[in-house]
Scaffold this motif. Structure first.
Motif, PDB file in Angstrom:
ATOM      1  N   ARG A 229       0.837  -1.196   0.007  1.00 35.35           N
ATOM      2  CA  ARG A 229      -0.234   0.168   0.006  1.00 35.35           C
ATOM      3  C   ARG A 229       0.824   1.042  -0.017  1.00 35.35           C
ATOM      4  NH1 ARG A 229      -4.336   1.989   4.458  1.00 35.35           N
ATOM      5  NH2 ARG A 229      -4.666  -0.377   4.616  1.00 35.35           N
TER       6      ARG A 229
ATOM      7  N   GLY B 120       3.042   1.575  -2.950  1.00 36.58           N
ATOM      8  CA  GLY B 120       2.170   1.535  -4.233  1.00 36.58           C
ATOM      9  C   GLY B 120       2.456   0.524  -5.007  1.00 36.58           C
TER      10      GLY B 120
ATOM     11  N   ASN C 175      -0.602  -0.461  -6.913  1.00 34.99           N
ATOM     12  CA  ASN C 175      -1.201   0.458  -7.760  1.00 34.99           C
ATOM     13  C   ASN C 175      -0.236   0.675  -9.204  1.00 34.99           C
ATOM     14  OD1 ASN C 175      -2.936   1.747  -5.900  1.00 34.99           O
ATOM     15  ND2 ASN C 175      -1.300   2.822  -5.010  1.00 34.99           N
ATOM     16  N   ASP C 176       1.205   0.552  -8.929  1.00 32.32           N
ATOM     17  CA  ASP C 176       2.151   0.423 -10.159  1.00 32.32           C
ATOM     18  C   ASP C 176       1.223  -0.878 -11.048  1.00 32.32           C
ATOM     19  OD1 ASP C 176       3.106   2.798  -9.325  1.00 32.32           O
ATOM     20  OD2 ASP C 176       4.845   1.389  -8.376  1.00 32.32           O
TER      21      ASP C 176
ATOM     22  N   ASN D 243      -1.971  -0.111 -12.751  1.00 32.61           N
ATOM     23  CA  ASN D 243      -1.818   0.952 -13.724  1.00 32.61           C
ATOM     24  C   ASN D 243      -1.085   0.500 -15.081  1.00 32.61           C
ATOM     25  OD1 ASN D 243      -3.194   3.142 -12.563  1.00 32.61           O
ATOM     26  ND2 ASN D 243      -1.432   3.808 -11.371  1.00 32.61           N
TER      27      ASN D 243
ATOM     28  N   SER E 114      -3.302   5.714 -15.350  1.00 35.81           N
ATOM     29  CA  SER E 114      -2.432   6.200 -14.221  1.00 35.81           C
ATOM     30  C   SER E 114      -3.249   6.597 -12.941  1.00 35.81           C
ATOM     31  CB  SER E 114      -1.713   7.298 -14.737  1.00 35.81           C
ATOM     32  OG  SER E 114      -2.569   8.280 -15.218  1.00 35.81           O
ATOM     33  N   ASP E 115      -4.391   6.119 -12.983  1.00 42.06           N
ATOM     34  CA  ASP E 115      -5.501   6.468 -12.100  1.00 42.06           C
ATOM     35  C   ASP E 115      -5.470   5.817 -10.564  1.00 42.06           C
ATOM     36  OD1 ASP E 115      -6.531   8.230 -13.947  1.00 42.06           O
ATOM     37  OD2 ASP E 115      -8.042   6.915 -14.712  1.00 42.06           O
ATOM     38  N   TYR E 116      -4.900   4.473 -10.649  1.00 40.76           N
ATOM     39  CA  TYR E 116      -5.162   3.870  -9.376  1.00 40.76           C
ATOM     40  C   TYR E 116      -4.019   4.336  -8.361  1.00 40.76           C
ATOM     41  CZ  TYR E 116      -7.717   0.012 -11.673  1.00 40.76           C
ATOM     42  OH  TYR E 116      -8.922  -0.737 -11.904  1.00 40.76           O
ATOM     43  N   ASP E 117      -4.650   4.640  -7.369  1.00 42.73           N
ATOM     44  CA  ASP E 117      -3.815   5.459  -6.353  1.00 42.73           C
ATOM     45  C   ASP E 117      -4.035   4.885  -4.764  1.00 42.73           C
ATOM     46  OD1 ASP E 117      -2.014   7.426  -5.381  1.00 42.73           O
ATOM     47  OD2 ASP E 117      -3.681   8.532  -4.576  1.00 42.73           O
ATOM     48  N   GLY E 118      -5.202   4.111  -4.812  1.00 41.95           N
ATOM     49  CA  GLY E 118      -5.556   3.574  -3.275  1.00 41.95           C
ATOM     50  C   GLY E 118      -5.451   2.283  -3.357  1.00 41.95           C
TER      51      GLY E 118
ATOM     52  N   ALA F  56      -9.554   5.705  -9.157  1.00 41.53           N
ATOM     53  CA  ALA F  56      -8.879   6.522  -8.399  1.00 41.53           C
ATOM     54  C   ALA F  56      -9.399   6.253  -6.586  1.00 41.53           C
ATOM     55  CB  ALA F  56      -8.979   8.010  -8.603  1.00 41.53           C
ATOM     56  N   SER F  57     -10.722   5.819  -6.863  1.00 41.87           N
ATOM     57  CA  SER F  57     -11.215   5.465  -5.338  1.00 41.87           C
ATOM     58  C   SER F  57     -10.992   4.113  -4.999  1.00 41.87           C
ATOM     59  CB  SER F  57     -12.867   5.764  -5.286  1.00 41.87           C
ATOM     60  OG  SER F  57     -12.761   7.176  -5.802  1.00 41.87           O
TER      61      SER F  57
END
Length: 585
Positions: free
Chosen positions: A73, A76, A79-80, A83, A89-93, A143-144
């Motif tokens: 987490r 990241g 996320n990487d 994506n 590139s939207d995944y962040d959480g 992103a959420s």
């Protein structure tokens, strides 16, 4: 209801398959090679599906590592991964969770469907839910999102999920295309509502041709795993006639849609059961067998050293279904050791005719990857499947290395936890673990006399097998690891967790002598040529002999309770054998 689909006159299909991936320490080296092989092989034939026969993960150090927040987490890593997979590139959480590396590797490789195996249930249905279900949050969009889930359906036509609060909402009885189970950025943004993850069967569009896939889970699930309120439909025994009757409606429903190419992904634990089942099913063309780790191979196939003497038949096994039409059965060993590759040809009626020359197990080794890719292309270049899996494996490796540096003991011998041994005979690791359990139980109740451990609970040896060539092997104690600081002969936390992955709790029971005899009989009831039942017992405080040629229930010939030094102190079973005196001369 789906409209009937057209079928082509003839069709060549490549099936890339696996079972019992069960990420353990071996996955660190093998999984990237496995992914690189699939990446290359799927380009060789225009029509390809990628299927698993279940047991895609198992509790243990690899499974647990993906629950490390600081890596998956905060740094990241997930996320990487996603994506890159989805080109965004939207995944962040995205968040950590046990088993999420295992399912992410499968998402990267591009599995189209999987059977529901027994080890999926080892940590309970709620953990299955946390691994395969998406976790979409508001506002809509990746992103959420906190998790993406499995991007393929899990299949089982003989399990009832309706009584389980964790999984009932993920099950659909409808036969849907596999794309209807995806939960990527498109689905997250669309807010489509509940998206299923489990079904009896699915359909795969392969360049305009529709292939049906049906799942079958071992009927003895409740006795070998922890399915909670998920129940087996039927008697819960390995009755293949009963199982065939449960599977046939799903097969018939697929055929009613005009689909005449049907694959069964089954997890029945013993390949002999898949062979029996094949002749009882109408319409099934190929069976991907799982749970037995049976190696099917031909003379020119490259195999792991420990598999050389354990080939269970040719690849594929050729038999017939209930229609007296050809049916091919394939199986490979687990833990990312091989990519199974079946090139199957269908005639105008959807009947399998021949298996292509490229068919067979492809060993997940650097040499095989180099052979398949050639020298001009980097199989692990950025963006390749091998590269993306390597990133996840590297993240796990750091966690695993730390555990390998935490040592608990010393051994100057190989501790034998190989499946072929620990499920068929007494081994030193079986004795060690059973004796350790007995010692601990005596700290709770000093009257405890006997310890019983299922051989199936020992998942790996502690030590190394060295191939000396010409069918000769050397079995060594654990070797040094410069990265972790472990020295030769040291047994580490990683060794223990990798071998005893379930970390089962102990139960104290009071049994009569007759009751104990029944338990011993059960532990050898499924033993026999080629059988590796998980119920085979490793014991402490007890010695016995048995004859697998005798009927189940009467195999134990002699049994004695022993003291701490292994000396007999009390007879439990004694069988008198009458030897005829020679006739007088």
């Amino acid at each position: 209801l789906l409209a009937p689909f057209a079928v082509h006159a003839q069709f060549e299909l490549q099936i890339l398959h696996a079972s019992d991936l069960e990420g353990g320490v071996e996955a660190i080296d093998r999984a990237p090679n496995f992914a690189a092989l699939v990446d290359a092989l799927e380009d060789d034939y225009p029509n390809t599906v990628v299927l698993s026969a279940g047991d895609n993960y198992i509790p243990g150090p690899f499974f647990n590592a993906s629950g490390e927040r600081s890596v998956f987490r905060d740094a990241g890593v997930f996320n990487d991964t996603y994506n890159t997979l989805f080109g965004t590139s939207d995944y962040d959480g995205l968040r950590e969770g046990n088993g999420r590396v295992d399912i992410s590797i499968m998402n990267i490789i591009g599995f189209d469907a999987s059977c529901m195996g027994n080890h999926e249930f080892d940590a309970g249905p709620d953990v299955i839910q946390s691994i395969i279900e998406e976790d979409f949050r508001s506002p809509a969009g990746p992103a959420s999102d906190r998790w993406v889930g499995a991007q393929f359906p899990y299949l089982s036509a003989n399990l009832d999920f309706s009584g389980d609060g964790s999984l009932s909402g993920l099950f659909t009885e409808n036969i849907l295309f596999k794309t209807e189970f995806a939960t990527g950025p498109t689905q997250s943004t669309a807010e489509d509502g509940a998206i299923p993850k489990i079904a009896p069967a699915t359909l795969i569009d392969v360049n305009g041709e529709t292939v049906g896939v049906v799942g079958a889970t071992t009927p003895i699930l409740a006795s070998i795993s922890s399915p909670g309120d998920v129940s087996v439909i039927g008697s819960g025994t390995n009755d293949m006639v009963e199982l065939a009757a449960l599977l046939q409606p799903a097969i018939d429903a697929i055929e009613a849609l005009g689909v005449n190419k049907i694959i069964l992904v089954s997890h029945l634990q013993q390949i002999a059961l898949e062979e029996e089942l094949a002749g009882l099913l109408s319409g099934v063309d190929v069976i991907i067998a799982g749970g037995s780790d049976t190696i099917l191979a031909n003379e020119d196939d490259d195999l792991l050293a420990e598999d050389e003497g354990n080939i269970g038949g040719t690849y594929p096994l050729e038999t017939v279904n209930a229609d007296a039409e050809n049916c091919f059965i394939v199986s490979t060993n687990g833990e990312y050791s091989y990519v199974g590759r079946l090139i199957v040809n269908f005639d105008m009626n959807g009947v399998v005719t021949t298996a292509g020359d490229d068919s067979g197990p492809y060993i997940s080794s650097e040499a095989k990857v180099e052979e398949v890719w050639g020298n001009l292309v980097d199989p692990f270049a950025p963006g390749t499947k091998g590269s993306e899996v390597q990133i996840l494996v590297d993240a796990v490796t750091g966690i695993v290395i730390e555990k390998d540096g935490n040592t608990f003991g010393l051994t100057d011998v190989f501790l034998d936890g190989r499946r072929s041994q620990v499920r068929t005979e007494e081994t030193n690791l079986g004795n060690l673990t059973a004796d350790a359990n007995l010692w601990f139980a005596k700290q709770i109740d000093e009257t405890v006399r006997v310890s019983h451990k299922n051989g199936g609970g020992i998942r790996a040896a502690i030590g190394e097998v060295v191939d000396l060539g010409d069918g000769n092997f050397e079995f060594l104690p654990p070797q040094e690891n410069e990265l972790s600081g472990k020295e030769e002969g040291e047994v580490s936390q990683l060794d223990i967790e990798n071998s005893l992955r379930f970390n089962n709790g102990l139960t104290l029971l009071t049994l009569t002598a007759e009751g104990l005899k029944e338990v011993i009989e059960h532990s050898v009831a499924a033993s026999g040529d080629g059988a590796t039942p998980g119920q085979f017992g490793q014991w402490g405080g007890l010695s016995f002999s048995f004859d697998p040629a005798l009927p189940a229930g009467s195999r134990v010939q002699n049994a004695v309770l022993t003291d701490e030094d292994g000396n007999p102190v009390e007879v439990l079973v004694r069988v008198f054998i009458s030897i005829a005196e020679p006739a007088p001369a």
